[in-house]
Design a protein around this motif. Structure first.
Motif, PDB file in Angstrom:
ATOM      1  N   LEU A  21      -0.840   4.367   7.246  1.00  0.00           N
ATOM      2  CA  LEU A  21       0.408   3.603   7.222  1.00  0.00           C
ATOM      3  C   LEU A  21       1.581   4.450   6.752  1.00  0.00           C
ATOM      4  O   LEU A  21       1.429   5.346   5.904  1.00  0.00           O
ATOM      5  N   ARG A  22       2.727   4.122   7.307  1.00  0.00           N
ATOM      6  CA  ARG A  22       3.962   4.837   6.999  1.00  0.00           C
ATOM      7  C   ARG A  22       4.993   3.854   6.467  1.00  0.00           C
ATOM      8  O   ARG A  22       4.931   2.660   6.767  1.00  0.00           O
ATOM      9  N   PRO A  23       5.958   4.328   5.721  1.00  0.00           N
ATOM     10  CA  PRO A  23       7.005   3.414   5.234  1.00  0.00           C
ATOM     11  C   PRO A  23       7.684   2.643   6.357  1.00  0.00           C
ATOM     12  O   PRO A  23       8.064   1.479   6.163  1.00  0.00           O
ATOM     13  N   GLU A  24       7.812   3.250   7.510  1.00  0.00           N
ATOM     14  CA  GLU A  24       8.469   2.564   8.628  1.00  0.00           C
ATOM     15  C   GLU A  24       7.610   1.456   9.231  1.00  0.00           C
ATOM     16  O   GLU A  24       8.078   0.710  10.092  1.00  0.00           O
ATOM     17  N   ASP A  25       6.369   1.316   8.784  1.00  0.00           N
ATOM     18  CA  ASP A  25       5.538   0.190   9.207  1.00  0.00           C
ATOM     19  C   ASP A  25       5.828  -1.057   8.385  1.00  0.00           C
ATOM     20  O   ASP A  25       5.309  -2.141   8.681  1.00  0.00           O
ATOM     21  N   THR A  26       6.623  -0.910   7.352  1.00  0.00           N
ATOM     22  CA  THR A  26       6.983  -2.048   6.511  1.00  0.00           C
ATOM     23  C   THR A  26       7.717  -3.100   7.329  1.00  0.00           C
ATOM     24  O   THR A  26       8.714  -2.801   7.990  1.00  0.00           O
ATOM     25  N   VAL A  74       0.850  -1.186   0.000  1.00  0.00           N
ATOM     26  CA  VAL A  74       0.000   0.000   0.000  1.00  0.00           C
ATOM     27  C   VAL A  74       0.886   1.236   0.000  1.00  0.00           C
ATOM     28  O   VAL A  74       2.037   1.181   0.448  1.00  0.00           O
ATOM     29  N   GLN A  75       0.350   2.324  -0.488  1.00  0.00           N
ATOM     30  CA  GLN A  75       1.098   3.576  -0.437  1.00  0.00           C
ATOM     31  C   GLN A  75       0.975   4.207   0.950  1.00  0.00           C
ATOM     32  O   GLN A  75       0.013   3.940   1.688  1.00  0.00           O
ATOM     33  N   ALA A  76       1.920   5.036   1.268  1.00  0.00           N
ATOM     34  CA  ALA A  76       1.894   5.739   2.547  1.00  0.00           C
ATOM     35  C   ALA A  76       0.574   6.498   2.704  1.00  0.00           C
ATOM     36  O   ALA A  76       0.086   7.110   1.752  1.00  0.00           O
ATOM     37  N   GLY A  77       0.011   6.408   3.899  1.00  0.00           N
ATOM     38  CA  GLY A  77      -1.276   7.024   4.163  1.00  0.00           C
ATOM     39  C   GLY A  77      -2.453   6.084   3.964  1.00  0.00           C
ATOM     40  O   GLY A  77      -3.577   6.405   4.360  1.00  0.00           O
ATOM     41  N   TRP A 110       2.897 -19.144  17.705  1.00  0.00           N
ATOM     42  CA  TRP A 110       3.205 -18.152  16.670  1.00  0.00           C
ATOM     43  C   TRP A 110       2.675 -18.634  15.323  1.00  0.00           C
ATOM     44  O   TRP A 110       2.758 -19.826  15.002  1.00  0.00           O
ATOM     45  N   GLY A 111       2.147 -17.687  14.571  1.00  0.00           N
ATOM     46  CA  GLY A 111       1.724 -17.999  13.229  1.00  0.00           C
ATOM     47  C   GLY A 111       2.815 -17.667  12.223  1.00  0.00           C
ATOM     48  O   GLY A 111       3.870 -17.134  12.585  1.00  0.00           O
ATOM     49  N   GLN A 112       2.551 -17.980  10.977  1.00  0.00           N
ATOM     50  CA  GLN A 112       3.502 -17.608   9.947  1.00  0.00           C
ATOM     51  C   GLN A 112       3.420 -16.104   9.716  1.00  0.00           C
ATOM     52  O   GLN A 112       2.420 -15.491  10.025  1.00  0.00           O
ATOM     53  N   GLY A 113       4.423 -15.520   9.220  1.00  0.00           N
ATOM     54  CA  GLY A 113       4.435 -14.078   8.991  1.00  0.00           C
ATOM     55  C   GLY A 113       3.709 -13.702   7.719  1.00  0.00           C
ATOM     56  O   GLY A 113       3.554 -14.507   6.797  1.00  0.00           O
ATOM     57  N   THR A 114       3.260 -12.477   7.701  1.00  0.00           N
ATOM     58  CA  THR A 114       2.650 -11.940   6.496  1.00  0.00           C
ATOM     59  C   THR A 114       3.276 -10.578   6.218  1.00  0.00           C
ATOM     60  O   THR A 114       3.442  -9.762   7.121  1.00  0.00           O
ATOM     61  N   GLN A 115       3.627 -10.344   4.966  1.00  0.00           N
ATOM     62  CA  GLN A 115       4.370  -9.141   4.614  1.00  0.00           C
ATOM     63  C   GLN A 115       3.447  -7.944   4.475  1.00  0.00           C
ATOM     64  O   GLN A 115       2.405  -8.013   3.810  1.00  0.00           O
ATOM     65  N   VAL A 116       3.867  -6.853   5.093  1.00  0.00           N
ATOM     66  CA  VAL A 116       3.217  -5.563   4.919  1.00  0.00           C
ATOM     67  C   VAL A 116       4.266  -4.604   4.380  1.00  0.00           C
ATOM     68  O   VAL A 116       5.311  -4.412   5.007  1.00  0.00           O
ATOM     69  N   THR A 117       3.992  -4.033   3.227  1.00  0.00           N
ATOM     70  CA  THR A 117       4.925  -3.104   2.600  1.00  0.00           C
ATOM     71  C   THR A 117       4.229  -1.788   2.327  1.00  0.00           C
ATOM     72  O   THR A 117       3.166  -1.761   1.695  1.00  0.00           O
ATOM     73  N   VAL A 118       4.820  -0.720   2.832  1.00  0.00           N
ATOM     74  CA  VAL A 118       4.267   0.618   2.646  1.00  0.00           C
ATOM     75  C   VAL A 118       5.257   1.429   1.818  1.00  0.00           C
ATOM     76  O   VAL A 118       6.384   1.668   2.255  1.00  0.00           O
ATOM     77  N   SER A 119       4.824   1.839   0.659  1.00  0.00           N
ATOM     78  CA  SER A 119       5.707   2.599  -0.219  1.00  0.00           C
ATOM     79  C   SER A 119       5.545   4.094   0.035  1.00  0.00           C
ATOM     80  O   SER A 119       4.461   4.563   0.392  1.00  0.00           O
ATOM     81  N   SER A 120       6.625   4.814  -0.160  1.00  0.00           N
ATOM     82  CA  SER A 120       6.594   6.258   0.087  1.00  0.00           C
ATOM     83  C   SER A 120       6.179   7.036  -1.151  1.00  0.00           C
ATOM     84  O   SER A 120       6.081   6.492  -2.227  1.00  0.00           O
TER      85      SER A 120
END
Length: 125
Positions: free
Chosen positions: A85-90, A11-14, A115-125
């Motif tokens: 969301l912010r890029p640093e939330d990636t 997702v994009q920032a914000g 613990w579960g498996q991880g899921t990626q969250v990517t925040v683009s600036s």
């Protein structure tokens, strides 16, 4: 207890994203479920946690006011709604659960047995 995480993405920032975690197996009235995140090369960081019975919550200061953790007891599911969301939330987001943990330890990874498996969250600036 097995944890299955879902959601995340790019997702994009914000913007906003949602991650969910479903617990399968035996849970108790004091069951606590939480979310942690980790960036490669860094320690796992607490994000939020909720007690299934009563709904007591805790948040990392960095996400307060932006993230909301909620529960669906009937489905043993916890959802983390992430807004502004912010890029640093990636990070890779991991769900965790414990049959019993006091609130002062919500933020400690060693308090969680499952613990579960991880899921990626990517925040683009």
């Amino acid at each position: 207890v097995q944890l299955q995480a879902s959601g995340g993405g790019l997702v994009q920032a914000g913007g906003s994203l949602r991650v969910s975690c479903a617990a399968a197996g035996r849970t108790s009235s004091r069951f606590v479920m939480g979310w942690f995140r980790q960036v490669q090369g860094k320690e796992r960081e607490f994000v939020a946690a909720i007690m299934l019975n009563g709904g007591t919550t805790d948040y990392a200061n960095s996400v307060k006011g932006r993230f909301t953790i909620s529960r669906d007891n009937a489905k043993n599911t916890v959802t983390l709604q992430m807004n502004s969301l912010r890029p640093e939330d990636t990070a890779v987001y991991y769900c965790a659960a414990s049959s019993s943990v006091i609130r002062s330890a919500f933020a400690s990874p060693i308090a969680y047995a499952y613990w579960g498996q991880g899921t990626q969250v990517t925040v683009s600036s």
